[in-house]
Design a protein around this motif. Structure first.
Motif, short mmCIF file in Angstrom:
data_model
loop_
_atom_site.label_atom_id
_atom_site.label_comp_id
_atom_site.label_asym_id
_atom_site.label_seq_id
_atom_site.Cartn_x
_atom_site.Cartn_y
_atom_site.Cartn_z
N GLU A 1 0.84 -1.19 0.00
CA GLU A 1 0.00 0.00 0.00
C GLU A 1 0.89 1.25 0.00
OE1 GLU A 1 -3.14 -0.21 -0.42
OE2 GLU A 1 -3.19 -2.41 -0.24
N ILE A 2 0.24 2.41 -0.15
CA ILE A 2 0.98 3.67 -0.29
C ILE A 2 1.86 3.95 0.93
CG2 ILE A 2 0.67 6.18 -0.38
CD1 ILE A 2 -1.75 5.65 -2.23
N ASP A 3 1.29 3.81 2.11
CA ASP A 3 2.07 4.11 3.32
C ASP A 3 3.25 3.17 3.47
OD1 ASP A 3 0.32 6.14 3.84
OD2 ASP A 3 -0.90 5.00 5.28
N GLN A 4 3.06 1.91 3.11
CA GLN A 4 4.15 0.94 3.19
C GLN A 4 5.27 1.30 2.22
OE1 GLN A 4 1.42 -2.39 2.40
NE2 GLN A 4 2.29 -3.39 4.21
N LEU A 5 4.90 1.76 1.04
CA LEU A 5 5.91 2.10 0.04
C LEU A 5 6.75 3.29 0.49
CD1 LEU A 5 3.80 1.63 -3.21
CD2 LEU A 5 5.80 0.29 -2.52
N ASN A 6 6.14 4.25 1.16
CA ASN A 6 6.90 5.38 1.69
C ASN A 6 7.99 4.90 2.65
OD1 ASN A 6 6.14 7.98 0.69
ND2 ASN A 6 4.11 7.67 1.58
N ALA A 7 7.61 3.98 3.52
CA ALA A 7 8.58 3.46 4.48
C ALA A 7 9.69 2.69 3.79
CB ALA A 7 7.86 2.58 5.50
N TRP A 8 9.32 1.91 2.77
CA TRP A 8 10.34 1.13 2.06
C TRP A 8 11.26 2.04 1.24
CZ3 TRP A 8 12.11 -3.78 2.05
CH2 TRP A 8 11.43 -4.69 2.85
N ALA A 9 10.74 3.13 0.71
CA ALA A 9 11.60 4.06 -0.04
C ALA A 9 12.69 4.63 0.86
CB ALA A 9 10.76 5.17 -0.65
N ASP A 10 12.35 4.86 2.12
CA ASP A 10 13.34 5.40 3.06
C ASP A 10 14.46 4.41 3.34
OD1 ASP A 10 11.90 7.72 3.21
OD2 ASP A 10 10.85 7.18 5.07
N THR B 1 6.79 3.36 -8.28
CA THR B 1 5.62 2.56 -7.93
C THR B 1 4.65 3.38 -7.09
OG1 THR B 1 6.95 0.54 -7.94
CG2 THR B 1 4.85 0.46 -6.79
N LEU B 2 5.19 4.11 -6.13
CA LEU B 2 4.37 4.97 -5.28
C LEU B 2 3.67 6.05 -6.11
CD1 LEU B 2 3.44 5.85 -2.47
CD2 LEU B 2 5.64 7.02 -2.19
N ARG B 3 4.39 6.66 -7.04
CA ARG B 3 3.79 7.68 -7.91
C ARG B 3 2.59 7.11 -8.66
NH1 ARG B 3 7.43 8.91 -12.81
NH2 ARG B 3 6.71 6.79 -13.21
N ASN B 4 2.74 5.91 -9.22
CA ASN B 4 1.64 5.32 -9.99
C ASN B 4 0.42 5.05 -9.11
OD1 ASN B 4 3.33 5.42 -12.20
ND2 ASN B 4 4.02 3.30 -11.98
N LEU C 1 -1.27 8.35 -8.39
CA LEU C 1 -2.01 8.80 -9.57
C LEU C 1 -3.38 8.14 -9.62
CD1 LEU C 1 0.75 8.87 -12.35
CD2 LEU C 1 -0.74 10.78 -11.70
N ASP C 2 -3.39 6.83 -9.37
CA ASP C 2 -4.66 6.09 -9.38
C ASP C 2 -5.57 6.59 -8.25
OD1 ASP C 2 -3.78 4.62 -11.51
OD2 ASP C 2 -3.08 2.93 -10.29
N ALA C 3 -4.97 6.96 -7.11
CA ALA C 3 -5.77 7.41 -5.96
C ALA C 3 -6.12 8.90 -6.04
CB ALA C 3 -5.01 7.13 -4.66
N ARG C 4 -5.55 9.64 -7.02
CA ARG C 4 -5.80 11.08 -7.21
C ARG C 4 -5.44 11.90 -5.94
NH1 ARG C 4 -8.70 11.91 -11.83
NH2 ARG C 4 -9.77 10.08 -12.70
N ARG C 5 -4.35 11.53 -5.31
CA ARG C 5 -3.87 12.26 -4.13
C ARG C 5 -2.80 13.23 -4.59
NH1 ARG C 5 -3.10 7.58 0.40
NH2 ARG C 5 -1.76 9.24 1.28
N GLU C 6 -3.24 14.40 -5.07
CA GLU C 6 -2.35 15.33 -5.77
C GLU C 6 -1.26 15.89 -4.87
OE1 GLU C 6 -4.52 18.35 -7.76
OE2 GLU C 6 -5.55 16.95 -9.11
N SER C 7 -1.60 16.23 -3.64
CA SER C 7 -0.60 16.82 -2.76
C SER C 7 0.52 15.83 -2.46
CB SER C 7 -1.27 17.29 -1.46
OG SER C 7 -0.30 17.84 -0.58
N ASP C 8 0.13 14.62 -2.10
CA ASP C 8 1.14 13.58 -1.84
C ASP C 8 1.91 13.26 -3.11
OD1 ASP C 8 0.38 13.39 0.81
OD2 ASP C 8 -1.08 11.79 0.42
#
Length: 720
Positions: A548-557, A572-575, A578-585
């Motif tokens: 999930e998105i939050d997990q990917l953030n942690a793994w990127a670190d 992967t996180l960007r894609n 994009l699908d979730a339309r979370r523009e700020s993140d």
């Protein structure tokens, strides 16, 4: 051509010429008769008065090779049919080559001994082949001693006795040789020749005195000792003859091949002549030449393909073996029926294995049940070939019916349980397991088998196959990855097993298994670079599928210091954003991606990400940083037009950006000048001087000074 074919058909000792018509021309209709392989069809051919003798002989040999009650009944019918002497001769000649002689044929064979010398010779040789049957010996010796028998026929009988190699036969022959008064010279010479054949004593010739002395010295020997000595003497002679025959055969093979290669207008006729030859060695060459044509990408005549199918049931096992190999090589799907029929009655394990191998390329579901039956074959070689073909069929049949996959997997599993352990059975077990991997049934019994194959008492190759099985189960369930992890395969002492484990996890792992793969990235944990690379690739597959998105953030670190791998996670996180339309993140991640591209020196791609990030409203300091990052990316990628255009736009928007744009441009000009990239430096200066709103005057003066210096340097004469 005719001479070479005759040489190939030469027996180890002279025989009388056969009566009957010569074989029909190769291009005529005659060769097609032997296509029929049931006892009834072959019996019909044997009783056909118009059939060429060579085809009748082949039909009889095929009946012998079948070795079924129906085939033996057909031979009995032919032998007792006095209106069909040529069919009788064919049957007798075939029985003389029967690997499992049947005593039931003694009486019908004996009735053929009479005025017809060809029938007599064929029957006598068949009776000699039944030498282990005392009744056959007695009937044959009675005929040999019968002076009422027509002389040519009696000579034919005498010339069949050497294989008996016993004392009574030797005594009979000696008595004929020494009986000057009561025996014809032809009978005495035939008996002497047979004694030479039996004993190897060529120096005795036809001398009665020498044979009398020899008999006096040997007649008191024990019967078993005598027979053993005769067989040993005959074996020595046959070894010499066999060596000469092998050399002759090889030379003839070369001549026949050259003859075919040199043929031009009649090449098809030559090939068919080989494939329909009465000599098995020549027929085998014909099958080989079909393969040669295929491998050379030359057209195979349709008539040759049809004839090859008739040879699937050839009477000679070497021809059948080569034919099966040829059908597999050219993938003749039209031979399927012939192969399936032959498999039902084939007695030779090597040929059964070759026929099984020929089925795989055909890709027909009709081959499945015969191949499953071969998994119960008593010969491991046949079982192995069946397993290999079942594996090949999976590639051609595709996913197919799950019930079929289950049926095949269960049969393979049963065969695996029956297979012996040890080095001799290793290859068989590997093929059985390989086929099970291909069909990949998730049934509990099959799963349990593969769980056992992951244990350390199995070979590394077998553990790798087991890992392939679990890998094919996919990621719908957790149990495949759990089995891989719990088996200890990631810590296996064999690097190939560890590599197979991470490959399997790439297809099966869940997010909770990722940490075990991450551990394999450390040289302290995994010493082999190739396995570490495979572990990363497995993780890279896992990120988009399981995280999930939050997990990917942690793994990127976790990969801040490894930009190439960090980039994979960020993209992967960007894609996903994009699908979730979370523009700020998404803007934050794009900025991180741009920074990572910049670290990798890919400034053009960094600029694209920074551009997208700037489209989203950001806090002041973040936006200021993005402006600096984007102008730097434009400049370092050589996109000076975008750099100066963007700089002008930012200064027009807010004059405070002059403090960001000016040093970026001047620093890049200095870098280019120092690097000797004069043309790029001059181009950037020219575009910077045209910016609107313009740069500060002192900056413009500085740029003009650098421009003048660069131009002067560029035009100055080189030092001598």
């Amino acid at each position: 051509m005719a001479t070479l074919a005759a040489v190939c058909g030469t027996a180890l000792r002279p025989v009388h010429a056969q009566n009957g018509p010569s074989p029909a021309p190769a291009t005529g209709p005659a060769g097609a008769g032997v296509l029929l392989n049931t006892p009834a069809d072959l019996l019909k051919l044997l009783t056909n008065p118009d059939a060429p003798q060579a085809e009748r002989d082949e039909a009889a040999r095929r009946l012998v090779v079948m070795n079924t009650p129906e085939a033996e009944d057909a031979l009995q019918k032919v032998l007792i049919n006095t209106s069909n002497p040529r069919g009788q001769q064919s049957a007798a000649r075939a029985l003389a080559e029967d690997p499992t002689p049947n005593p039931d044929f003694v009486d019908p064979l004996f009735t053929l001994i009479g005025p017809d010398v060809v029938s007599t010779e064929a029957a006598a040789r068949a009776l000699a082949h039944l030498r282990d049957t005392s009744y056959a010996r007695l009937r044959l010796l009675d005929a040999a001693a019968n002076r009422q028998l027509r002389e040519p026929s009696r000579v034919a009988v005498l010339r069949s006795l050497a294989p008996l190699a016993d004392k009574r036969t030797a005594q009979t022959l000696v008595e004929i040789v020494v009986n000057d008064a009561g025996e014809l010279r032809s009978a005495r010479n035939a008996a002497a020749n047979e004694l030479v054949e039996m004993t190897g004593l060529a120096e005795n010739g036809a001398d009665p005195q020498r044979w009398r002395q020899w008999w006096n010295a040997n007649q008191a020997k024990d019967d078993a000792v005598f027979a053993q000595e005769m067989l040993a003497a005959r074996a020595v002679r046959l070894d010499r003859v066999e060596a000469r025959f092998d050399r002759l055969t090889e030379e003839v093979r070369q001549h026949l091949r050259e003859n075919f290669q040199e043929a031009t207008t009649n090449r098809e006729r030559v090939l068919l002549g080989y494939m329909r030859s009465p000599a098995s060695d020549v027929r085998r060459i014909g099958a080989e030449l079909v393969v040669d044509l295929f491998q050379a990408r030359r057209p195979i005549p349709e008539s040759a393909t049809q004839q090859l199918r008739t040879m699937v049931g050839d009477s000679d096992e070497q021809v059948r073996l080569q034919t099966a190999a040829a059908i597999r090589e050219i993938n003749d799907k039209g031979a399927l029926d012939a192969v399936l029929v032959q498999l039902e009655g084939e007695r030779v394990p090597a040929v059964r294995a070759a026929l099984a191998a020929a089925l795989a390329p055909m890709g027909s579901p009709l081959a499945v049940k015969p191949l499953l039956a071969l998994l119960n074959d008593p010969n491991p070689m046949v079982m192995q070939a069946a397993a290999e073909s079942l594996r090949g069929l999976k590639e051609r049949l595709g996913e197919g019916d799950p019930k079929l996959a289950s049926e095949i997997s269960r049969a393979l599993n049963d065969a695996l349980r029956r297979a012996a352990s040890g080095a001799d059975a290793a290859r068989l077990r590997e093929e059985l397991v390989g086929a099970m991997v291909a069909w990949a049934s998730p049934e509990p019994d099959i799963r349990e088998t593969f769980r056992g194959l992951l244990k350390l008492n199995e070979t590394p190759a077998m553990r790798q196959r087991a890992l392939q099985y679990f890998g094919q189960m996919g990621s719908d369930y957790a149990w495949p990855a759990d089995n891989i992890i719990n088996s200890g395969a990631l810590e296996d002492r064999d690097p190939n097993v560890r590599r197979a484990a991470v490959n399997a996890l790439a297809r099966t792992a869940k997010a909770e298994h990722a940490q075990r793969l991450f551990e394999r990235l450390s040289p302290a944990v995994e010493p082999v670079p190739a396995v570490r690379d495979e572990a990363w690739m497995a993780l890279a597959v896992l990120f988009p599928r399981e995280f999930e998105i939050d997990q990917l953030n942690a793994w990127a670190d976790k990969f801040v210091d490894v930009p190439e791998r960090r980039l994979t996670i960020l993209e992967t996180l960007r894609n996903k954003l994009l699908d979730a339309r979370r523009e700020s993140d998404l803007a934050v991640v794009r900025q991180n991606i741009g920074e990572t591209y910049a670290k990798l020196g890919q400034h053009a791609r960094a600029a694209i990400e920074f551009e997208e990030a700037l489209k989203v409203p950001r806090p002041g300091q973040v936006r200021d940083l993005l402006v600096k990052q984007l102008i730097d990316a434009y400049l370092r990628s050589g996109n000076y037009e975008n750099a100066t255009r963007f700089g002008s736009r930012m200064i027009a928007e807010n004059k405070q950006y002059m403090a960001t744009i000016r040093p970026a441009i001047t620093a890049e000009v200095d870098r280019l000048a120092s690097a000797g990239e004069v043309e790029n430096a001059l181009r950037l200066i020219g575009l910077a001087l045209k910016m609107d709103p313009p740069l500060a005057e002192n900056v413009r003066e500085e740029l003009r000074a650098i421009e003048a210096r660069l131009r002067q340097s560029a035009t100055a004469p080189a030092a001598s």
